[in-house]
Design a protein around this motif. Sequence first.
Motif, PDB file in Angstrom:
ATOM      1  N   THR A   4      25.555  41.340  33.006  1.00  0.00           N
ATOM      2  CA  THR A   4      26.519  40.602  33.802  1.00  0.00           C
ATOM      3  C   THR A   4      26.142  39.133  33.749  1.00  0.00           C
ATOM      4  O   THR A   4      25.000  38.759  33.991  1.00  0.00           O
ATOM      5  CB  THR A   4      26.521  41.083  35.264  1.00  0.00           C
ATOM      6  OG1 THR A   4      25.214  40.939  35.796  1.00  0.00           O
ATOM      7  CG2 THR A   4      26.948  42.534  35.359  1.00  0.00           C
ATOM      8  N   SER A  63      26.475  35.662  35.297  1.00  0.00           N
ATOM      9  CA  SER A  63      26.834  34.996  36.533  1.00  0.00           C
ATOM     10  C   SER A  63      26.207  33.609  36.499  1.00  0.00           C
ATOM     11  O   SER A  63      24.989  33.468  36.600  1.00  0.00           O
ATOM     12  CB  SER A  63      26.329  35.795  37.732  1.00  0.00           C
ATOM     13  OG  SER A  63      26.670  35.134  38.915  1.00  0.00           O
ATOM     14  N   THR A  64      27.046  32.635  36.349  1.00  0.00           N
ATOM     15  CA  THR A  64      26.527  31.265  36.254  1.00  0.00           C
ATOM     16  C   THR A  64      26.330  30.686  37.647  1.00  0.00           C
ATOM     17  O   THR A  64      26.835  31.217  38.649  1.00  0.00           O
ATOM     18  CB  THR A  64      27.504  30.387  35.460  1.00  0.00           C
ATOM     19  OG1 THR A  64      28.727  30.291  36.194  1.00  0.00           O
ATOM     20  CG2 THR A  64      27.763  30.957  34.081  1.00  0.00           C
ATOM     21  N   ASP A 108      29.652  29.804  39.247  1.00  0.00           N
ATOM     22  CA  ASP A 108      30.353  30.910  39.890  1.00  0.00           C
ATOM     23  C   ASP A 108      29.749  31.221  41.258  1.00  0.00           C
ATOM     24  O   ASP A 108      30.469  31.490  42.224  1.00  0.00           O
ATOM     25  CB  ASP A 108      30.320  32.163  39.012  1.00  0.00           C
ATOM     26  CG  ASP A 108      31.282  32.075  37.846  1.00  0.00           C
ATOM     27  OD1 ASP A 108      32.315  31.390  37.977  1.00  0.00           O
ATOM     28  OD2 ASP A 108      31.008  32.700  36.807  1.00  0.00           O
ATOM     29  N   THR A 132      39.080  31.217  41.072  1.00  0.00           N
ATOM     30  CA  THR A 132      38.630  30.410  39.935  1.00  0.00           C
ATOM     31  C   THR A 132      37.246  30.826  39.459  1.00  0.00           C
ATOM     32  O   THR A 132      36.807  30.376  38.409  1.00  0.00           O
ATOM     33  CB  THR A 132      38.613  28.913  40.292  1.00  0.00           C
ATOM     34  OG1 THR A 132      37.712  28.701  41.379  1.00  0.00           O
ATOM     35  CG2 THR A 132      39.999  28.412  40.617  1.00  0.00           C
ATOM     36  N   SER A 133      36.566  31.689  40.218  1.00  0.00           N
ATOM     37  CA  SER A 133      35.245  32.164  39.803  1.00  0.00           C
ATOM     38  C   SER A 133      35.400  33.376  38.887  1.00  0.00           C
ATOM     39  O   SER A 133      36.477  33.966  38.771  1.00  0.00           O
ATOM     40  CB  SER A 133      34.405  32.534  41.029  1.00  0.00           C
ATOM     41  OG  SER A 133      34.941  33.685  41.648  1.00  0.00           O
ATOM     42  N   GLU A 134      34.321  33.760  38.228  1.00  0.00           N
ATOM     43  CA  GLU A 134      34.356  34.904  37.314  1.00  0.00           C
ATOM     44  C   GLU A 134      34.700  36.203  38.040  1.00  0.00           C
ATOM     45  O   GLU A 134      35.526  36.984  37.539  1.00  0.00           O
ATOM     46  CB  GLU A 134      33.020  35.032  36.565  1.00  0.00           C
ATOM     47  CG  GLU A 134      32.998  36.133  35.533  1.00  0.00           C
ATOM     48  CD  GLU A 134      34.056  35.978  34.458  1.00  0.00           C
ATOM     49  OE1 GLU A 134      34.525  37.006  33.943  1.00  0.00           O
ATOM     50  OE2 GLU A 134      34.434  34.844  34.121  1.00  0.00           O
ATOM     51  N   ARG A 150      38.419  36.187  38.516  1.00  0.00           N
ATOM     52  CA  ARG A 150      39.152  36.449  37.272  1.00  0.00           C
ATOM     53  C   ARG A 150      39.061  37.924  36.894  1.00  0.00           C
ATOM     54  O   ARG A 150      40.018  38.506  36.385  1.00  0.00           O
ATOM     55  CB  ARG A 150      38.626  35.559  36.153  1.00  0.00           C
ATOM     56  CG  ARG A 150      39.045  34.097  36.321  1.00  0.00           C
ATOM     57  CD  ARG A 150      38.725  33.265  35.093  1.00  0.00           C
ATOM     58  NE  ARG A 150      37.285  33.090  34.888  1.00  0.00           N
ATOM     59  CZ  ARG A 150      36.557  32.107  35.390  1.00  0.00           C
ATOM     60  NH1 ARG A 150      37.132  31.189  36.131  1.00  0.00           N
ATOM     61  NH2 ARG A 150      35.266  32.022  35.146  1.00  0.00           N
ATOM     62  N   GLN A 151      37.901  38.542  37.149  1.00  0.00           N
ATOM     63  CA  GLN A 151      37.756  39.972  36.880  1.00  0.00           C
ATOM     64  C   GLN A 151      38.666  40.791  37.789  1.00  0.00           C
ATOM     65  O   GLN A 151      39.235  41.792  37.365  1.00  0.00           O
ATOM     66  CB  GLN A 151      36.308  40.399  37.050  1.00  0.00           C
ATOM     67  CG  GLN A 151      35.388  39.906  35.959  1.00  0.00           C
ATOM     68  CD  GLN A 151      33.941  40.275  36.213  1.00  0.00           C
ATOM     69  OE1 GLN A 151      33.585  40.812  37.252  1.00  0.00           O
ATOM     70  NE2 GLN A 151      33.092  39.969  35.241  1.00  0.00           N
TER      71      GLN A 151
END
Length: 129
Positions: free
Chosen positions: A10, A12-13, A16, A62-64, A67-68
């Motif tokens: 996974t 995760s920046t 995010d 707007t975060s991952e 979006r998922q």
Amino acid sequence: MVTTNTQVETVSTGADKAKLVAAAVLVAAGIVVFYLLAKQDLWVRVLALLAVLAAAVATFFTSEPGRQLIAFGRDSVRETKKVVWPARKEAMQMTGYVFAFVVVMALFLFLTDKTLEWVLYDLVLGWKR
């Protein structure tokens, strides 16, 4: 012996994580703003709360993970469109079968209960009501 090393990665920046924290802070800020505007009319308070919550939702999407979530929703809609739904006649027939089965089972359980009650209380224990 064959071993497979399956790893789920996974990504995760930090951006995010910051967006998720910002969304949570905005939700808390919306609640605080709602109560800070206690002397204002209710519609002003609700409007302020909804505006801040809309900003929180926009930040989340707007975060991952957001979006998922959107991709999951799109996939769910796509899969739902693939389902072959029964015709009205078939649906009504199946509903009728279910209702008939429920009535038969209710009668069976009622008769079983009353029979066991009669056997245990009247014949075995000798209690007369």
